[in-house]
Design a protein around this motif. Structure first.
Motif, mmCIF file in Angstrom:
data_model
loop_
_atom_site.group_PDB
_atom_site.id
_atom_site.type_symbol
_atom_site.label_atom_id
_atom_site.label_comp_id
_atom_site.label_asym_id
_atom_site.label_seq_id
_atom_site.Cartn_x
_atom_site.Cartn_y
_atom_site.Cartn_z
ATOM 1 N N THR A 315 -8.919 -1.575 -4.018
ATOM 2 C CA THR A 315 -8.944 -0.765 -2.468
ATOM 3 C C THR A 315 -10.237 -1.079 -2.003
ATOM 4 O O THR A 315 -10.248 -1.360 -0.783
ATOM 5 N N ALA A 371 -4.922 0.640 3.523
ATOM 6 C CA ALA A 371 -4.754 1.749 2.530
ATOM 7 C C ALA A 371 -3.418 2.146 1.967
ATOM 8 O O ALA A 371 -3.331 2.254 0.941
ATOM 9 N N ILE A 374 -2.003 -0.812 -0.391
ATOM 10 C CA ILE A 374 -2.537 -0.673 -1.589
ATOM 11 C C ILE A 374 -2.262 0.560 -2.433
ATOM 12 O O ILE A 374 -1.858 0.317 -3.422
ATOM 13 N N MET A 434 -2.443 7.661 -0.903
ATOM 14 C CA MET A 434 -3.661 7.378 -1.687
ATOM 15 C C MET A 434 -3.812 8.724 -2.500
ATOM 16 O O MET A 434 -4.219 8.603 -3.767
#
Length: 449
Positions: A315, A371, A374, A434
């Motif tokens: 990240t 973001a 990932i 996330m």
């Protein structure tokens, strides 16, 4: 493993994947650049056709993306038989999907026209798709085999095969679009033929390598024999991945359609800026693949500490690269866009005027786009795909696309408004996904340990 150890491992595994993704995107980029030199109408058509093709390709690629974490997990246990079963059924599903999707390539013109695209752009795009659409079969098979090799951490060969494909595409485009090397001048149809040649070369190369370098897997022996249990497992994991990815791609495809409503010049500017942003996104996508492979290995071993620390490092690397691209987009917009147009193009000033503003908006979504990529990679590694699919659909279809329409057309902001809707959808996805990984998916490994 220490943080520096994770950085080293991620870069060793990831740099070839990143290079491979950049080289893969160079194939699309070459089409865009060369057709931009050929004519604005052809550039607008290939922008529309590329978005259309990619939606269907990426939905089918969900099965290939499912192969990566599944192979990584069983390879961590030394289970070669399952490696073969997973990959082979990924190939089966890709072939079946290609057969189902081909009619929408062949009869694309009325579909594009019904979506409000200019008749001349729809006709050119449909001519391209009737030829290039057949590349769906080899493209999906290549994707499965690349995922198989990457999961086994054979990323360098993936990179070199993609480089060969990109060079093949560039030469074929140069010959067939413009009529060089004694070839006929085919314009946009030359780009379509070049894409078929490129995918065929890629498929041949990856099959030859898999057979010669990994004979123990006997990948193509008795290929026709069904394995219904494993096919169902790959399908259950791959379909949500495909729908998740296509929900993001459809956000960009919807934006291309909306830009087409604004005219050929705005659509051409959109195509250039999307190409630039997509090129930088290939770095995040490569890191996302690394996240999937390493998370898959950790998941197979039920190693929560390794999973968490690796997630933190990948990240951070993604965020660092996003900061660099933001500066490039804001400081060098015209030089970047000029790569896609001839200096004496009469419509160059109009395209630049629109594109510079769009590129500034593209800078805004670099952080959130990285973001969400990932987070998805990590979630796939721990084989958590159904809830992320729902989150993605909500972010892109329920929030992003309506926001683009409202800002662009209802509130009269035009192309800038359409792109602000992209930012909104990507930001929501980045936050939701996330949170999903750090609050729920990581705990799944902890509970199972």
């Amino acid at each position: 493993m220490t943080y520096p150890g994770h950085v080293k491992a991620i870069l060793v595994l990831g740099l070839p994947l990143i290079g491979g993704h950049v080289a893969q995107y160079a194939i699309t980029l070459t089409d865009t650049v060369m057709l931009g030199w050929y004519g604005v109408g052809e550039l607008a058509a290939v922008t529309l056709a590329g978005s259309y093709f990619f939606v269907f390709f990426i939905l089918g690629a969900g099965f290939a993306l499912a192969v990566m974490p599944m192979v990584a997990a069983v390879a961590a246990k030394g289970d070669d038989t399952s490696v073969r079963r997973i990959t082979r059924m990924g190939l089966w599903l890709s072939l079946a999907y290609g057969a189902i999707a081909m009619p929408v390539m062949i009869w694309s013109e009325p579909i594009l026209a019904s979506l409000g695209q200019p008749p001349e752009v729809s006709e050119l795009a449909a001519r391209y798709l009737r030829v290039a659409g057949w590349g769906l079969f080899p493209a999906l098979l290549v994707m499965v085999l690349k995922s198989y090799l990457a999961a086994l951490e054979r990323t360098q060969i993936v990179f070199w095969i993609t480089i060969v494909a990109a060079l093949t595409n560039a030469l074929a485009n140069y010959a067939l679009i413009f009529g060089n090397f004694g070839a006929p001048e085919l314009g946009i149809m030359g780009a379509a033929v070049a894409s078929i040649i490129t995918q065929a070369v890629s498929l041949l190369a990856v099959i030859v390598y898999a057979v010669l370098a990994l004979p123990e897997h006997r990948m193509f022996q008795r290929f026709w024999r069904p394995d219904w249990d494993m096919l169902l497992q790959v399908f259950r994991l791959g379909l949500p991945i495909g729908l998740t990815t296509v929900s993001e791609v459809s956000l960009f495809s919807a934006s291309a359609l909306m830009m087409g409503w604004l005219g050929t010049v705005p659509l051409a500017a959109h195509g250039i800026v999307v190409s630039i942003a997509a090129c930088t996104f290939m770095v995040h996508l490569g890191l996302s693949n690394v996240a999937t492979i390493r998370a898959g290995n950790a998941f197979g071993r039920q190693d929560r500490a390794h999973l968490a620390r690796g997630a933190e490092v990948v990240t951070a690397l993604s965020l660092g690269f996003a900061a660099v691209t933001i500066l490039l987009f804001l400081l060098l917009p015209e030089p970047l866009m000029s790569l896609f147009m001839e200096p004496d193009n009469a419509q160059r000033p109009a395209i630049l005027a629109i594109g510079v503003g769009l590129l500034a908006i593209a800078a805004l979504f670099q952080l959130v786009d990285g973001a969400q990529a990932i987070a998805l990679g990590l979630l796939r590694g721990v084989q958590d795909t159904k809830v992320p699919m729902i989150m993605a659909v909500l972010s892109y279809w329920v929030i992003g696309i309506p926001t683009s329409y409202l800002l662009g057309f209802v509130w009269g902001m035009g192309g800038i408004g359409v792109w602000l809707g992209l930012v909104t959808g990507l930001a929501c996805a980045g936050v939701f996904l996330m949170l999903r990984f750090w609050r729920r998916a990581l705990g799944k490994v902890a509970l199972a340990a």
